[in-house]
Design a protein around this motif. Structure first.
Motif, PDB file in Angstrom:
ATOM      1  N   MET A   5       0.860  -1.180   0.000  1.00  0.00           N
ATOM      2  CA  MET A   5       0.000   0.000   0.000  1.00  0.00           C
ATOM      3  C   MET A   5       0.897   1.230   0.000  1.00  0.00           C
ATOM      4  SD  MET A   5      -3.081   1.307   0.232  1.00  0.00           S
ATOM      5  CE  MET A   5      -4.123  -0.015   0.792  1.00  0.00           C
ATOM      6  N   ASN A   6       0.520   2.225  -0.770  1.00  0.00           N
ATOM      7  CA  ASN A   6       1.205   3.514  -0.738  1.00  0.00           C
ATOM      8  C   ASN A   6       0.306   4.515  -0.037  1.00  0.00           C
ATOM      9  OD1 ASN A   6       3.609   2.891  -2.118  1.00  0.00           O
ATOM     10  ND2 ASN A   6       2.552   3.025  -4.074  1.00  0.00           N
ATOM     11  N   TRP A   7       0.890   5.178   0.959  1.00  0.00           N
ATOM     12  CA  TRP A   7       0.205   6.231   1.698  1.00  0.00           C
ATOM     13  C   TRP A   7       0.919   7.541   1.399  1.00  0.00           C
ATOM     14  CZ3 TRP A   7      -4.221   4.895   3.914  1.00  0.00           C
ATOM     15  CH2 TRP A   7      -4.418   3.565   4.250  1.00  0.00           C
ATOM     16  N   VAL A   8       0.186   8.538   0.998  1.00  0.00           N
ATOM     17  CA  VAL A   8       0.745   9.836   0.661  1.00  0.00           C
ATOM     18  C   VAL A   8       0.390  10.802   1.787  1.00  0.00           C
ATOM     19  CG1 VAL A   8       0.751  11.706  -1.038  1.00  0.00           C
ATOM     20  CG2 VAL A   8       0.457   9.327  -1.779  1.00  0.00           C
ATOM     21  N   TYR A   9       1.379  11.581   2.223  1.00  0.00           N
ATOM     22  CA  TYR A   9       1.131  12.515   3.319  1.00  0.00           C
ATOM     23  C   TYR A   9       1.591  13.910   2.954  1.00  0.00           C
ATOM     24  CZ  TYR A   9       6.096  12.277   4.337  1.00  0.00           C
ATOM     25  OH  TYR A   9       7.461  12.357   4.230  1.00  0.00           O
ATOM     26  N   ARG A  10       1.012  14.888   3.651  1.00  0.00           N
ATOM     27  CA  ARG A  10       1.416  16.291   3.514  1.00  0.00           C
ATOM     28  C   ARG A  10       1.173  16.973   4.853  1.00  0.00           C
ATOM     29  NH1 ARG A  10      -2.211  18.767  -0.371  1.00  0.00           N
ATOM     30  NH2 ARG A  10      -3.411  19.607   1.364  1.00  0.00           N
ATOM     31  N   VAL A  11       2.078  17.867   5.221  1.00  0.00           N
ATOM     32  CA  VAL A  11       1.901  18.662   6.437  1.00  0.00           C
ATOM     33  C   VAL A  11       1.605  20.094   5.998  1.00  0.00           C
ATOM     34  CG1 VAL A  11       2.971  19.464   8.574  1.00  0.00           C
ATOM     35  CG2 VAL A  11       3.505  17.174   7.702  1.00  0.00           C
ATOM     36  N   ASP A  12       0.520  20.640   6.536  1.00  0.00           N
ATOM     37  CA  ASP A  12       0.094  22.008   6.232  1.00  0.00           C
ATOM     38  C   ASP A  12       0.109  22.845   7.501  1.00  0.00           C
ATOM     39  OD1 ASP A  12      -0.455  21.348   3.571  1.00  0.00           O
ATOM     40  OD2 ASP A  12      -2.602  21.080   3.923  1.00  0.00           O
ATOM     41  N   GLU A  13       0.189  24.164   7.320  1.00  0.00           N
ATOM     42  CA  GLU A  13       0.085  25.096   8.438  1.00  0.00           C
ATOM     43  C   GLU A  13      -0.982  26.122   8.109  1.00  0.00           C
ATOM     44  OE1 GLU A  13       3.816  27.114   9.014  1.00  0.00           O
ATOM     45  OE2 GLU A  13       3.998  27.620   6.917  1.00  0.00           O
ATOM     46  N   PRO A  14      -1.635  26.679   9.135  1.00  0.00           N
ATOM     47  CA  PRO A  14      -2.676  27.679   8.867  1.00  0.00           C
ATOM     48  C   PRO A  14      -2.068  28.944   8.268  1.00  0.00           C
ATOM     49  CG  PRO A  14      -2.343  27.414  11.238  1.00  0.00           C
ATOM     50  CD  PRO A  14      -1.451  26.436  10.552  1.00  0.00           C
ATOM     51  N   HIS A  15      -2.834  29.566   7.388  1.00  0.00           N
ATOM     52  CA  HIS A  15      -2.376  30.779   6.715  1.00  0.00           C
ATOM     53  C   HIS A  15      -3.489  31.821   6.713  1.00  0.00           C
ATOM     54  CE1 HIS A  15       0.287  33.091   4.220  1.00  0.00           C
ATOM     55  NE2 HIS A  15      -0.560  33.131   3.225  1.00  0.00           N
ATOM     56  N   GLY A  16      -3.967  32.143   7.917  1.00  0.00           N
ATOM     57  CA  GLY A  16      -4.993  33.175   8.062  1.00  0.00           C
ATOM     58  C   GLY A  16      -6.247  32.875   7.271  1.00  0.00           C
ATOM     59  N   VAL A  50       5.007  10.579  10.775  1.00  0.00           N
ATOM     60  CA  VAL A  50       5.188  11.988  10.413  1.00  0.00           C
ATOM     61  C   VAL A  50       5.190  12.867  11.665  1.00  0.00           C
ATOM     62  CG1 VAL A  50       4.230  13.935   9.120  1.00  0.00           C
ATOM     63  CG2 VAL A  50       4.229  11.644   8.108  1.00  0.00           C
ATOM     64  N   VAL A  51       4.265  12.623  12.576  1.00  0.00           N
ATOM     65  CA  VAL A  51       4.202  13.415  13.810  1.00  0.00           C
ATOM     66  C   VAL A  51       5.472  13.219  14.629  1.00  0.00           C
ATOM     67  CG1 VAL A  51       3.005  13.649  16.024  1.00  0.00           C
ATOM     68  CG2 VAL A  51       1.694  13.556  13.897  1.00  0.00           C
ATOM     69  N   THR A  52       5.963  11.999  14.695  1.00  0.00           N
ATOM     70  CA  THR A  52       7.214  11.730  15.414  1.00  0.00           C
ATOM     71  C   THR A  52       8.363  12.514  14.799  1.00  0.00           C
ATOM     72  OG1 THR A  52       6.459   9.535  16.068  1.00  0.00           O
ATOM     73  CG2 THR A  52       8.840   9.919  16.094  1.00  0.00           C
ATOM     74  N   ASP A  53       8.425  12.555  13.483  1.00  0.00           N
ATOM     75  CA  ASP A  53       9.474  13.318  12.795  1.00  0.00           C
ATOM     76  C   ASP A  53       9.327  14.812  13.066  1.00  0.00           C
ATOM     77  OD1 ASP A  53      11.752  13.571  11.196  1.00  0.00           O
ATOM     78  OD2 ASP A  53      10.592  13.701   9.341  1.00  0.00           O
ATOM     79  N   LEU A  54       8.110  15.313  13.035  1.00  0.00           N
ATOM     80  CA  LEU A  54       7.861  16.734  13.331  1.00  0.00           C
ATOM     81  C   LEU A  54       8.322  17.096  14.738  1.00  0.00           C
ATOM     82  CD1 LEU A  54       4.287  17.250  11.862  1.00  0.00           C
ATOM     83  CD2 LEU A  54       6.273  18.662  11.317  1.00  0.00           C
ATOM     84  N   VAL A  55       7.898  16.302  15.724  1.00  0.00           N
ATOM     85  CA  VAL A  55       8.244  16.588  17.113  1.00  0.00           C
ATOM     86  C   VAL A  55       9.755  16.528  17.306  1.00  0.00           C
ATOM     87  CG1 VAL A  55       8.017  15.759  19.490  1.00  0.00           C
ATOM     88  CG2 VAL A  55       6.003  15.888  18.015  1.00  0.00           C
ATOM     89  N   SER A  56      10.408  15.557  16.685  1.00  0.00           N
ATOM     90  CA  SER A  56      11.872  15.467  16.773  1.00  0.00           C
ATOM     91  C   SER A  56      12.528  16.707  16.179  1.00  0.00           C
ATOM     92  CB  SER A  56      12.378  14.227  16.041  1.00  0.00           C
ATOM     93  OG  SER A  56      11.944  13.062  16.679  1.00  0.00           O
ATOM     94  N   ASP A  57      12.007  17.156  15.037  1.00  0.00           N
ATOM     95  CA  ASP A  57      12.550  18.348  14.394  1.00  0.00           C
ATOM     96  C   ASP A  57      12.358  19.579  15.276  1.00  0.00           C
ATOM     97  OD1 ASP A  57      13.673  19.559  11.854  1.00  0.00           O
ATOM     98  OD2 ASP A  57      11.814  20.708  12.053  1.00  0.00           O
TER      99      ASP A  57
END
Length: 97
Positions: A5-16, A50-57
């Motif tokens: 299975m391929n899972w595609v991910y993206r991280v977004d941030e709010p932009h007003g 992805v969340v683990t990578d974000l928190v580590s970063d």
């Protein structure tokens, strides 16, 4: 196991009022594909990676937690949370704890 299975991910941030935009100074770092072959490695599993990578970063850079959302789709990237297999939103602590 024959369940590739391929899972595609993206991280977004709010932009007003413009909604959401790709996260960070290097958005390509926070967008990609995770290939799995175990049924237990589902959308939740990919979001956790992805969340683990974000928190580590955040910890390594000392920037603290940011307000982001992690979107995970099956097979190919969609447009937003409405067609995602899973959306996880992380919000920074505002009470100082």
């Amino acid at each position: 196991m024959g369940t590739d299975m391929n899972w595609v991910y993206r991280v977004d941030e709010p932009h007003g009022s413009a909604g959401w935009r790709p996260y960070g100074d290097d958005p390509d770092r926070w967008r990609g594909t995770v290939a799995t072959d175990d049924p237990a490695e589902n959308a939740e599993y990919v979001a956790a990676l992805v969340v683990t990578d974000l928190v580590s970063d955040w910890r390594m850079s000392g920037t603290g937690q940011s307000h982001v959302r992690v979107l995970v789709w099956e097979d190919e990237e969609g447009t937003g949370p409405e067609d995602a297999a899973l959306t996880v939103e992380l919000r920074p602590h505002i009470d100082g704890e």
